[in-house]
Design an enzyme around this catalytic site. Structure first.
Site, PDB file in Angstrom:
ATOM      1  N   ARG A   1       0.848  -1.165   0.066  1.00  0.00           N
ATOM      2  CA  ARG A   1      -0.157  -0.094   0.120  1.00  0.00           C
ATOM      3  C   ARG A   1       0.826   1.299  -0.005  1.00  0.00           C
ATOM      4  O   ARG A   1       2.093   1.000   0.067  1.00  0.00           O
ATOM      5  CB  ARG A   1      -1.081  -0.050   0.929  1.00  0.00           C
ATOM      6  CG  ARG A   1      -0.664  -0.870   2.438  1.00  0.00           C
ATOM      7  CD  ARG A   1       0.516  -0.116   3.017  1.00  0.00           C
ATOM      8  NE  ARG A   1       0.288   1.296   3.472  1.00  0.00           N
ATOM      9  CZ  ARG A   1       1.338   2.167   3.486  1.00  0.00           C
ATOM     10  NH1 ARG A   1       2.614   1.827   3.477  1.00  0.00           N
ATOM     11  NH2 ARG A   1       0.937   3.601   3.760  1.00  0.00           N
TER      12      ARG A   1
ATOM     13  N   ASP B   1      -2.111  10.938  -2.229  1.00  0.00           N
ATOM     14  CA  ASP B   1      -2.447   9.919  -3.115  1.00  0.00           C
ATOM     15  C   ASP B   1      -2.751  10.637  -4.672  1.00  0.00           C
ATOM     16  O   ASP B   1      -2.897   9.961  -5.647  1.00  0.00           O
ATOM     17  CB  ASP B   1      -3.500   9.102  -2.743  1.00  0.00           C
ATOM     18  CG  ASP B   1      -2.976   8.223  -1.585  1.00  0.00           C
ATOM     19  OD1 ASP B   1      -2.932   8.626  -0.287  1.00  0.00           O
ATOM     20  OD2 ASP B   1      -2.771   7.037  -1.964  1.00  0.00           O
TER      21      ASP B   1
END
Ligand code: MRU
Length: 355
Positions: free
Chosen positions: A59, A247
């Site tokens: 991740r 992100d």
């Protein structure tokens, strides 16, 4: 906008790298088990890579992009010679469907797709796609190191500063150095870091399990706090900067990052604490006008109702579990990338670096 970094093409990783490429297989460190267990999973095909990304084995936006690039290289390695271009592209669609918010995933797939388009044979595709994935990996570490140099200029670190961070943005979330945590590493190297406060980051506890683990391994002074303690910490005067990763960053400087980042930015503004976002240019999405356009991932209700199989809420309670939020550009003091820093980000500042 500023821009004058000293580090040139330094791709040495620091800390535990989340992936190892062996030419025909990929190993991923299972981050779900950290810090209790260091277990490596061998993945042989693109479908397995997509599953690992979805399940949070790996991740962190840059690490997801790099892993997906290796996934495309595996797709070429394992496909038969007939209709190979179409087969690899189908595998790329599987990878693209794994997680929606981190644009690094789509950026890496786009880059791999361009390389694939130029290939004349499967043999060539196997070689060039693997090389491109390795290059993407190497460039990410270089970018992290360069952005840390720029961040140091922005902070103007002349005396030690306290930093609050959120989620995990370190070696584990990238090619092997870190974005926000890379900046923190550099501050520590320069003796300009008083202490890091790490939000534990509900519900996956990336702060407690990963950030505290990475920093403690390197002897960087870290204090773990609940997410709810951030306001108290800021009011205490112990924090000069909040430094987080991203992100996806849109054309106007809005930033999607781990859920809770937006609250930190509001708190920071209230308490006169500076707020920095550190991210590589692969996280910038100039095709989106603002944060309202960013697809925000929502994950399963079980992530809040249970913890490692133990029920911690009524089994049928309604759950709201978005895993990212959007911080408006107006709450951000600086976005720092390997191309330089955008101060008080807006569309003009963003265009000057990412036109
Ligand atoms: O759900 P995750 O753990 O993938 O979320 C990670 C984050 O939100 C990070 O802050 C972000 O990807 C930047 S990592 C350098």
């Amino acid at each position: 906008m500023t821009g004058k970094a000293s580090t040139k093409n330094d791709n040495r990783s620091v800390g535990t790298v989340p992936m190892r490429w062996h030419g025909d297989s990929l190993e991923l460190l299972d981050q779900r088990l950290l810090p209790g267990e260091e277990h490596w999973i061998t993945v042989e095909g693109a479908a397995g890579v997509a599953q690992c990304i979805r399940d949070m084995v790996v991740r962190g936006a840059p690490a997801i992009g790099i892993t997906a690039a290796y996934g495309v290289a595996l797709a070429a390695r394992h496909c038969g010679s007939e209709d190979w271009q179409a087969t690899i592209r189908r595998d790329m669609e599987l990878l693209a469907a794994s997680r929606p918010t981190a644009v690094n995933l789509f950026w890496a797939l786009e880059r791999m797709g361009q390389v694939l388009s130029a290939c004349q044979s499967l043999h060539q595709a196997r070689e060039t796609l693997a090389n491109e994935a390795v290059t993407i990996h190497r460039e990410d570490v270089e970018a992290n190191r360069r952005m840390a140099d720029y961040a140091l200029e922005v902070i103007g670190a002349d005396k030690p500063v306290g930093v609050l961070t959120h989620c995990n943005t370190g070696a584990l979330a990238t090619g092997g150095y870190g974005t926000a945590l890379g900046v923190i590493r550099r501050l520590h190297e320069e003796k300009c870091l008083r202490r890091v406060y790490a939000d534990e980051t509900r519900p996956w506890l990336q702060g407690g399990r990963l950030t505290a683990w990475e920093l403690a391994q390197e002897g960087i002074p870290v204090t773990l706090n609940t997410d709810g303690a951030a306001a108290t910490l800021m009011a205490s005067g112990k924090v000069g900067w909040v430094i987080v990763g991203a992100d996806r960053i849109t054309a106007n400087g809005d930033v999607a990052n781990k859920i809770g980042t937006y609250s930190l930015a509001v708190l920071a503004r209230h308490h006169g604490v500076r707020f920095m976002v550190a991210a590589p240019s692969s996280t910038v999405d100039m095709a989106l006008q603002n944060g309202a356009d960013i697809p925000i991932e929502e994950r399963e209700a079980e992530e809040l109702r249970e913890f490692r199989g133990i029920q911690i809420a009524p089994p049928k309670v309604d759950v709201f579990n978005p895993v990212f939020d959007v911080t408006p550009a107006s709450l951000i003091d600086a976005i720092v990338t390997e191309r330089g820093a955008v101060h008080n980000p807006n569309i003009t500042g963003m265009r000057s670096l990412f036109a």
